[in-house]
Structure formats: C-alpha cells, structure tokens
Design a protein around this motif. Structure first.
Motif, short mmCIF file in Angstrom:
data_model
loop_
_atom_site.label_atom_id
_atom_site.label_comp_id
_atom_site.label_asym_id
_atom_site.label_seq_id
_atom_site.Cartn_x
_atom_site.Cartn_y
_atom_site.Cartn_z
N LEU A 52 13.37 8.41 -6.61
CA LEU A 52 12.69 7.53 -5.66
C LEU A 52 13.68 6.68 -4.89
CD1 LEU A 52 9.59 6.37 -7.76
CD2 LEU A 52 9.57 7.84 -5.73
N GLY A 53 14.68 6.16 -5.59
CA GLY A 53 15.70 5.35 -4.92
C GLY A 53 16.43 6.13 -3.84
N VAL A 54 16.81 7.35 -4.17
CA VAL A 54 17.50 8.21 -3.20
C VAL A 54 16.57 8.53 -2.03
CG1 VAL A 54 18.46 10.52 -2.83
CG2 VAL A 54 19.12 9.21 -4.85
N ALA A 55 15.29 8.80 -2.32
CA ALA A 55 14.33 9.13 -1.26
C ALA A 55 14.18 7.97 -0.29
CB ALA A 55 12.98 9.49 -1.88
N TRP A 56 14.10 6.74 -0.80
CA TRP A 56 13.95 5.57 0.08
C TRP A 56 15.21 5.34 0.91
CZ3 TRP A 56 10.76 3.47 -4.35
CH2 TRP A 56 9.41 3.40 -3.98
N MET A 57 16.37 5.72 0.39
CA MET A 57 17.59 5.60 1.19
C MET A 57 17.68 6.71 2.23
SD MET A 57 20.65 4.30 -1.34
CE MET A 57 20.61 5.76 -2.38
N ALA A 58 17.35 7.93 1.82
CA ALA A 58 17.47 9.08 2.72
C ALA A 58 16.44 9.04 3.85
CB ALA A 58 17.32 10.37 1.92
N PHE A 59 15.23 8.61 3.51
CA PHE A 59 14.15 8.53 4.50
C PHE A 59 13.90 7.06 4.84
CE2 PHE A 59 13.49 12.45 2.13
CZ PHE A 59 13.28 13.39 3.13
N ALA A 60 14.90 6.42 5.40
CA ALA A 60 14.82 4.99 5.70
C ALA A 60 13.62 4.67 6.58
CB ALA A 60 16.10 4.54 6.41
N GLY A 61 12.88 3.66 6.16
CA GLY A 61 11.70 3.24 6.91
C GLY A 61 10.41 3.84 6.40
N ALA A 62 10.50 4.89 5.58
CA ALA A 62 9.30 5.52 5.03
C ALA A 62 8.80 4.72 3.82
CB ALA A 62 9.59 6.96 4.62
N HIS A 63 7.50 4.61 3.70
CA HIS A 63 6.93 3.96 2.52
C HIS A 63 6.81 4.94 1.36
CE1 HIS A 63 4.76 0.68 5.15
NE2 HIS A 63 6.09 0.53 5.11
N ILE A 64 6.52 6.18 1.68
CA ILE A 64 6.42 7.32 0.75
C ILE A 64 5.18 7.26 -0.13
CG2 ILE A 64 7.53 8.69 -1.06
CD1 ILE A 64 10.24 7.74 -0.07
N LEU A 65 4.93 6.12 -0.77
CA LEU A 65 3.81 6.01 -1.71
C LEU A 65 2.73 5.07 -1.18
CD1 LEU A 65 5.92 5.61 -4.99
CD2 LEU A 65 4.93 7.72 -4.07
N PRO A 66 1.45 5.39 -1.41
CA PRO A 66 0.35 4.55 -0.91
C PRO A 66 0.42 3.08 -1.32
CG PRO A 66 -0.50 6.65 -1.70
CD PRO A 66 0.95 6.61 -2.08
N PRO A 67 0.78 2.75 -2.58
CA PRO A 67 0.80 1.32 -2.93
C PRO A 67 1.78 0.51 -2.10
CG PRO A 67 1.76 2.65 -4.69
CD PRO A 67 1.07 3.58 -3.76
N VAL A 68 2.89 1.10 -1.70
CA VAL A 68 3.86 0.39 -0.86
C VAL A 68 3.24 0.11 0.51
CG1 VAL A 68 6.13 0.50 0.22
CG2 VAL A 68 5.81 1.42 -2.09
N THR A 69 2.55 1.10 1.05
CA THR A 69 1.90 0.91 2.35
C THR A 69 0.81 -0.16 2.27
OG1 THR A 69 2.31 3.23 2.92
CG2 THR A 69 0.66 2.06 4.23
N TRP A 70 0.00 -0.12 1.22
CA TRP A 70 -1.07 -1.11 1.08
C TRP A 70 -0.51 -2.52 0.91
CZ3 TRP A 70 -5.83 -0.70 2.55
CH2 TRP A 70 -6.45 0.55 2.59
N MET A 71 0.62 -2.66 0.26
CA MET A 71 1.23 -3.98 0.13
C MET A 71 1.67 -4.51 1.49
SD MET A 71 3.37 -4.04 -3.47
CE MET A 71 4.59 -2.85 -2.94
N HIS A 72 2.21 -3.63 2.31
CA HIS A 72 2.63 -4.04 3.65
C HIS A 72 1.42 -4.37 4.52
CE1 HIS A 72 7.03 -3.52 3.77
NE2 HIS A 72 6.83 -2.60 2.83
N ILE A 73 0.34 -3.62 4.34
CA ILE A 73 -0.88 -3.90 5.11
C ILE A 73 -1.41 -5.29 4.79
CG2 ILE A 73 -3.34 -3.32 5.34
CD1 ILE A 73 -2.56 -0.37 5.00
N MET A 74 -1.56 -5.59 3.51
CA MET A 74 -2.21 -6.83 3.09
C MET A 74 -1.34 -8.06 3.27
SD MET A 74 -5.17 -5.75 2.35
CE MET A 74 -5.93 -7.19 1.61
N THR A 75 -0.04 -7.89 3.33
CA THR A 75 0.85 -9.04 3.52
C THR A 75 1.25 -9.21 4.99
OG1 THR A 75 2.80 -7.70 3.00
CG2 THR A 75 1.80 -8.94 1.19
N GLY A 76 0.79 -8.29 5.84
CA GLY A 76 1.09 -8.39 7.26
C GLY A 76 -0.02 -9.12 8.00
N ASP A 77 -0.04 -8.95 9.29
CA ASP A 77 -1.07 -9.58 10.14
C ASP A 77 -2.30 -8.68 10.14
OD1 ASP A 77 -2.65 -10.77 12.02
OD2 ASP A 77 -1.18 -10.67 13.66
N LEU A 78 -3.34 -9.08 9.42
CA LEU A 78 -4.53 -8.26 9.29
C LEU A 78 -5.31 -8.16 10.60
CD1 LEU A 78 -5.78 -9.42 5.77
CD2 LEU A 78 -4.52 -7.35 6.36
#
Length: 215
Positions: A52-78
């Motif tokens: 996972l660590g390598v994937a996040w470095m190789a695909f910079a900017g990608a969330h890859i997993l749904p929980p990471v995206t949902w965290m960004h959604i809820m902590t951003g400007d709804l």
C-alpha cells in the motif's frame, strides 16, 4: 472542477494494482468445494503495509481505497459541488479498477472460486443497522484520519489501514466490483454496507478534525 482524464486513469490504475496484488483472488487447491488458497498478499501483515505504501507513492494523488476518499469528502467543504464530483469520480474509478483486475485474474486462473461458489448460491442477507458496527467505523475513521493528516507519511497511513481494515471497509471497492460483475441480486445489501461504512469512517475523520480544532 471534476477530475481530468489523467487523474481518473491514475485512480483506476492504482485500484487495479492494489486489487490484483494485495486483495488478490481465491483458488481451489484441489477439487471444487475443497481447500482454497489466496493468490495475493492479503490485507494483513507487513507485506500489505509495504504494498500500500508503494502504491500511494507510485500513484501520487490517488486515494485507492474508499475509506480514504470518504475521509477527504467529510473533512472537506461539503457545499463544494466540484469536490463532490471529483471525490465521487474517485469512488467510481476505484470500482472500475477493481473490476478490471477481477476480470484479468479470472482469465488467468480457471480454478478461481466464483462469486456463486463463495456465497454458496445463497443471496446475501438484508442489510441491518448495527450501532456498534457504525461506532467502530467512526472510531476507526477518527484514528485513521489523525494518522493520515498528522503523520504526513504514506507508510503511516498504510499501517493504519492494515491495522483497521476490518473496521473501515478497506476492501469495499473490490466487494462492489465483484458483486456488480456477478450477482446483481446482492446490490442493495452490498451498496448499503459500502455507503454506510464509508460515511461512518468519514464522520469519524470529521469528529477528529473538530476535536483537534477545539483543543
């Protein structure tokens, strides 16, 4: 403004790689109905953290997993429609990437365990509200967001994801892809589990943010 084509391909490619190499697929080691073996790293142990660590470095900017995206959604400007579109597209690309990986893996090995075999041909039980499960998602989301936002390190996030994978729905996009490709009769319980788990993790991240702001 939503995601551009490069960002979409980046998210889809990352989800493809992680579904293939980390989530993996299950095969029969002998006769159908006998013992099985996971072909892949699995969402546990140091190798999953490394992958996972390598994937996040190789695909910079990608969330890859749904929980990471949902965290960004809820902590951003709804109230930001563009942010919703961008993050919503990420969630869709994660499912598409997972689906492409599943198709490839099925073609690579004819002895894979099919969706029908894994479920025993029985439809999923109807989704039921479970307060403790949701509370676990909120708690895990709060902890994971603290790690993700404060450590500023993909390896730390990877450790948190693997440690709490059972609480945050780390395999959610793969589960959704598998269901959509096989048994649409399980759409409602799978979709509700994917949504509720993701939102609860996102709420946990939001709670952690508000607590941190008021300390």
């Amino acid at each position: 403004m939503g995601m551009d084509t490069k960002d979409m391909m980046n998210e889809m490619g990352a989800a493809f790689a992680v579904t293939w190499l980390v989530m993996g697929y299950t095969v029969w080691t002998g006769d159908v109905g006998g013992d099985t073996e996971l072909i892949g790293i699995g969402m546990g142990g140091i190798m999953a953290v490394a992958a996972l660590g390598v994937a996040w470095m190789a695909f910079a900017g990608a969330h890859i997993l749904p929980p990471v995206t949902w965290m960004h959604i809820m902590t951003g400007d709804l109230g930001d429609a563009d942010a919703w579109m961008a993050n919503g597209t990420k969630l869709v690309m994660q499912i598409i990437g997972g689906a492409l990986a599943l198709i490839m893996m099925a073609e690579m090995n004819a002895d894979h365990v099919t969706y029908a075999q894994a479920s025993g041909g029985v439809a999923m039980a109807a989704w039921e509200f479970d307060a403790m499960t949701i509370a676990g998602g909120v708690a895990a989301g709060a902890i994971l967001w603290c790690i993700h936002s404060k450590a500023g390190n993909v390896w730390a996030t990877a450790v948190g994801v693997v440690a709490m994978s059972g609480y945050i729905g780390a395999t959610g996009s793969t589960d959704m892809a598998s269901m959509l490709m096989n048994e649409m009769g399980d759409l409602l319980p799978t979709l509700l589990d994917w949504l509720v788990t993701g939102i609860s993790v996102g709420l946990g991240a939001l709670v952690a943010t508000k607590i941190d702001e008021n300390l």
